[in-house]
Write a protein that holds these residues in place. Sequence first.
Motif, short mmCIF file in Angstrom:
data_model
loop_
_atom_site.label_atom_id
_atom_site.label_comp_id
_atom_site.label_asym_id
_atom_site.label_seq_id
_atom_site.Cartn_x
_atom_site.Cartn_y
_atom_site.Cartn_z
N MET A 231 0.83 -1.21 0.00
CA MET A 231 0.00 0.00 0.00
C MET A 231 0.86 1.26 0.00
SD MET A 231 -3.27 -0.49 -0.31
CE MET A 231 -3.89 1.13 0.17
N THR A 232 1.98 1.20 0.71
CA THR A 232 2.90 2.35 0.72
C THR A 232 3.40 2.62 -0.70
OG1 THR A 232 3.55 1.82 2.97
CG2 THR A 232 5.04 3.25 1.72
N ARG A 233 3.78 1.54 -1.39
CA ARG A 233 4.24 1.68 -2.78
C ARG A 233 3.13 2.22 -3.67
NH1 ARG A 233 8.02 -1.80 -4.62
NH2 ARG A 233 7.62 -0.69 -6.56
N LEU A 234 1.91 1.71 -3.43
CA LEU A 234 0.77 2.13 -4.24
C LEU A 234 0.49 3.62 -4.05
CD1 LEU A 234 -1.22 0.60 -6.11
CD2 LEU A 234 -2.80 0.48 -4.18
N ALA A 235 0.53 4.04 -2.78
CA ALA A 235 0.28 5.46 -2.49
C ALA A 235 1.34 6.35 -3.14
CB ALA A 235 0.23 5.68 -0.99
#
Lengths: 239, 239
Positions: A231-235
Amino acid sequence: MANPTAAMLVIGDEILSGRTRDSNMYYLAGELTRHGIRLTEVRVVADEPAAIIAAVNALRAQYDHVFTSGGIGPTHDDITADAIAAAFEVEITHRADAMALLAAHYDRSGLEFNDARKRMARIPDGAVLIDNPVSTAPGFSLVNVHVMAGVPNIFQAMVASVLPSLTGGEPLLSQSLRVNRGEGEVAGPFGALAAEFPDLSMGSYPFITNGAHGTNLVIRGTDAGQIGRAMTRLAALFG
Amino acid sequence: MANPTAAMLVIGDEILSGRTRDSNMYYLAGELTRHGIRLTEVRVVADEPAAIIAAVNALRAQYDHVFTSGGIGPTHDDITADAIAAAFEVEITHRADAMALLAAHYDRSGLEFNDARKRMARIPDGAVLIDNPVSTAPGFSLVNVHVMAGVPNIFQAMVASVLPSLTGGEPLLSQSLRVNRGEGEVAGPFGALAAEFPDLSMGSYPFITNGAHGTNLVIRGTDAGQIGRAMTRLAALFG
């Protein structure tokens, strides 16, 4: 450890004819996910013995659990219990425990315990009753097949009765990010990210609001840390 | 003449995880019934090639038509077109007719016609495109399998595109009577009536309103005269 798998079998001409909008599938899907059981397939078949028997036998061989909804009431079109007995090749009778429950219920309510109502005590040999706190007539579990009513509030009560007795798995987690870009914009980087996290499942769900394209990006899995990293990468990509 | 039969295959992790409530099944069921095509089975499977291929091959052999929903967008989880090609053992390519439609669409809208969007032009050999007036990216029909988008308004537009080209049957009619009695009261006479009309299908659907039990009695068939005679008898019994 892999999560247990499940299938659902909805028995109902009223769904297939478009008369009734099914709500049990959506309810069960959410409950199983919370319980760590992976709903992997759903089938909807007509009120036909051959169709029910074939589907039950296919699904119970393939999945850890099968949940059925519909067809266990008092009328002539309620044929699920008999079809389950036929699928397992066991006898079905007016079972004493179910008869006692129903007799007491109709005695309390002052209604006649007639032959139609006695049909609801027909339970395949070897089955364990599923409690019905709403209207008494029980469901049943036979090996890995859990047979429940189709009326939504009774179905939900029966799911609540049976689910705590089943071994779940690690919770199936999901997180999502809503982005104001069409799927075609996010597809490339999102697919590359999915390839980096093979243990997670990533899905994209487009929507249109006020004429503008957007996409919900969903990451599912059982490892909260891994989901958090993804999710961090996605954000960072789309936030 | 018997009515053509159909199955629906919903492809979607988002349905099975309980994230999304399916609405395409209810819509298609109603449209097919009005068109005289008998929806006989529905399956929901995950976004897994093997699951899609097995379901498509089972259903297309068994029913006159198969309608699929979901998995034809631009992202990595959109694998339906490839799975259908694999099920039929045909090639799949970026087809010229679909490429031309999409190129013109993205040219008009000023968006880049990138590789992800070109994925939506991947069409199995031998398929006929299904028009998508909402967002251009086409569905397709291959033999008796009709492949459509999962986004509800696009799904509905594609159903409207494909349904007029299919031969329907006699309209599937239904009438219902709402009675203020529980199923257990009506079951005996209702079952006897059903036995008198073997060409009709009769179903009973209980409900509870303000604590009072009631039942919807539904008669389905294709012969309006016969349904009318059965409804007259039903009204005399319970009206």
